[in-house]
Design an enzyme around this catalytic site. Structure first.
Site, PDB file in Angstrom:
ATOM      1  N   THR A 271     -17.308  97.948   1.044  1.00 22.93           N
ATOM      2  CA  THR A 271     -18.255  96.785   1.641  1.00 22.93           C
ATOM      3  C   THR A 271     -18.509  96.912   3.136  1.00 22.93           C
ATOM      4  O   THR A 271     -19.082  96.113   3.691  1.00 22.93           O
ATOM      5  CB  THR A 271     -17.611  95.461   1.447  1.00 22.93           C
ATOM      6  OG1 THR A 271     -16.431  95.395   1.951  1.00 22.93           O
ATOM      7  CG2 THR A 271     -17.491  95.157  -0.198  1.00 22.93           C
TER       8      THR A 271
ATOM      9  N   UNK B  36     -19.972 100.800  22.410  1.00 23.46           N
ATOM     10  CA  UNK B  36     -19.926 100.819  20.881  1.00 23.46           C
ATOM     11  C   UNK B  36     -21.582 101.643  20.612  1.00 23.46           C
ATOM     12  O   UNK B  36     -21.674 102.293  19.578  1.00 23.46           O
ATOM     13  CB  UNK B  36     -20.294  99.531  20.252  1.00 23.46           C
TER      14      UNK B  36
ATOM     15  N   ASP C 105     -15.010  94.758   8.384  1.00 21.10           N
ATOM     16  CA  ASP C 105     -14.580  94.927   9.632  1.00 21.10           C
ATOM     17  C   ASP C 105     -13.185  95.474   9.921  1.00 21.10           C
ATOM     18  O   ASP C 105     -13.160  96.023  10.806  1.00 21.10           O
ATOM     19  CB  ASP C 105     -14.629  93.590  10.654  1.00 21.10           C
ATOM     20  CG  ASP C 105     -16.118  92.980  10.596  1.00 21.10           C
ATOM     21  OD1 ASP C 105     -16.814  93.656  11.294  1.00 21.10           O
ATOM     22  OD2 ASP C 105     -16.279  91.814   9.916  1.00 21.10           O
TER      23      ASP C 105
ATOM     24  N   LYS D  88     -20.894 105.190  19.178  1.00 18.64           N
ATOM     25  CA  LYS D  88     -20.676 105.264  17.607  1.00 18.64           C
ATOM     26  C   LYS D  88     -21.678 106.415  16.909  1.00 18.64           C
ATOM     27  O   LYS D  88     -22.778 106.408  17.624  1.00 18.64           O
ATOM     28  CB  LYS D  88     -20.707 104.231  17.003  1.00 18.64           C
ATOM     29  CG  LYS D  88     -19.423 103.283  16.998  1.00 18.64           C
ATOM     30  CD  LYS D  88     -19.716 101.834  16.107  1.00 18.64           C
ATOM     31  CE  LYS D  88     -18.539 101.105  16.326  1.00 18.64           C
ATOM     32  NZ  LYS D  88     -18.804  99.692  15.306  1.00 18.64           N
TER      33      LYS D  88
ATOM     34  N   ASP E 242     -18.204  90.788  12.866  1.00 18.36           N
ATOM     35  CA  ASP E 242     -18.533  90.814  14.290  1.00 18.36           C
ATOM     36  C   ASP E 242     -19.651  91.784  14.616  1.00 18.36           C
ATOM     37  O   ASP E 242     -19.859  92.688  13.723  1.00 18.36           O
ATOM     38  CB  ASP E 242     -17.064  91.072  15.050  1.00 18.36           C
ATOM     39  CG  ASP E 242     -16.750  92.420  14.890  1.00 18.36           C
ATOM     40  OD1 ASP E 242     -16.865  93.037  13.845  1.00 18.36           O
ATOM     41  OD2 ASP E 242     -15.769  93.020  15.766  1.00 18.36           O
TER      42      ASP E 242
END
Length: 344
Positions: free
Chosen positions: A46, A16, A49, A19, A223
């Site tokens: 918003t 990640u 997730d 990203k 998360d």
């Protein structure tokens, strides 16, 4: 051939941390016209997730996609980690995953390695009680793997990141440090015990944490992945119209992560997160490696749960009884103040 392959050596950045940074992403998304529909319960507005679309009074679809470059060298472990990470978005919304599609970018010369990656992903999806139903492949010299996941939830039981309330207690379900550890892995500087522990943390599903929080009843959840604890907490605070206050001394760290951070093994994603959050986060304590790890991009991180004080003790107790890596009270939700996030 599989034994000789080190997947992390094929990549510029791992997991990640690969990203696009939140600042650059915000500049792109703000120029898009947001289309809306009364049945689109959660969309772009918003930074949640997953997307949520209501089919009828009883069923809403929860859909997400997540894929990334290798974070470990073992292809089977990589497949499991990527699958756990993608499934996490569905769990954070309080939903149940039904099926997933593989998303694959891989060098054609390493098909045997890809088989192991897909086997790992399939086994983790099976562990989640869902199915692999297909996928799509692109030939690419830099390996990437992940899933597009579809789940379901009752439309009135969606758990969003935008509904945290003042007075809530914040509970985190996995320790931090994955980004720093992944940087050490890529640089072949990670102690074996830290490596093995990080792999177990990343492979661990957020399934049980999601089930328990639904049974207890919580106000909000997200998360923790590429934008780090502080980045995802900012999204929660901003979307909810509140301020979040963290206790630095309560932040859980994977054993060995602090020492690696002290060595300067900080991923680029950490600096991008810091840059984006400037003016949004106020650090009231000494800025050391623990603060770095709060900005650290996580791969398959835990859930950050916002729960009322009345229910916090029960949730904390049940999570700690069930979860492999425990649960940690890390902060509180306050009325809106000058900054979105404070670290004390």
């Amino acid at each position: 051939m599989i034994e000789k392959i080190k997947l992390t050596q094929f990549t510029k950045s791992a997991g990640u941390a690969a990203k696009i940074g939140p600042e650059a992403l915000a500049q792109v998304l703000c120029q898009l016209e947001i289309t809306w529909n009364e049945n689109l319960l959660v969309g772009l507005n918003t930074n949640d997730d997953a997307a949520v679309y209501r089919l009828n009074e009883d069923i809403a679809i929860v859909h997400t996609v997540d894929y990334f470059t290798p974070v470990v060298d073992d292809p089977y472990d990589f497949g499991q980690i990527a699958a756990a990470n993608a499934l996490s978005d569905v769990y954070a919304m309080g939903a149940v995953p039904l099926f997933a599609l593989n998303v694959v970018c891989f060098p054609a010369a390493y098909i045997d390695v890809l088989k192991e990656v897909l086997r790992g992903g399939n086994d983790k999806v099976k562990e989640a009680g869902a199915l692999i139903a297909g996928g799509h492949t692109i030939e690419d010299e830099e390996p990437k793997y992940g899933l597009s996941v579809t789940g379901i939830v009752h439309p009135e039981k969606v758990i969003k990141n935008s509904t945290a309330k003042p007075g809530d207690v914040l509970i985190l379900t996995k320790p931090l440090g994955i980004g720093v550890i992944n940087t050490a892995i890529k640089g072949e500087m990670c102690p074996s015990e830290t490596y093995l522990l990080a792999v177990e943390v990343m492979k661990y599903l957020n399934k049980e944490a999601s089930e328990i929080m639904k049974e207890v009843g919580v106000n909000a959840c997200t998360d923790i992945t590429g934008f780090g604890l502080l980045g995802h907490a900012y999204e929660m605070a901003f979307s909810s119209g509140v301020t979040i206050e963290f206790d630095k001394d309560s932040i859980p760290l994977i054993e060995g992560a602090r020492e690696l951070a002290q060595m300067g093994l900080i991923p680029g994603g950490c600096y991008r997160n810091k840059k984006y959050l400037k003016g949004k986060v106020c650090i009231k304590v000494e800025e050391d490696e623990v603060i770095d790890l709060m900005f650290d991009p996580q791969t398959s991180g835990g859930l950050l749960i916002s729960v009322s004080e009345e229910k916090a003790e029960e949730l904390y107790r049940r999570l700690n009884k069930k979860l492999k890596f425990g649960a940690f009270i890390v902060g509180r939700v306050k009325e809106k103040q000058e900054y979105d996030i404070y670290v004390r």
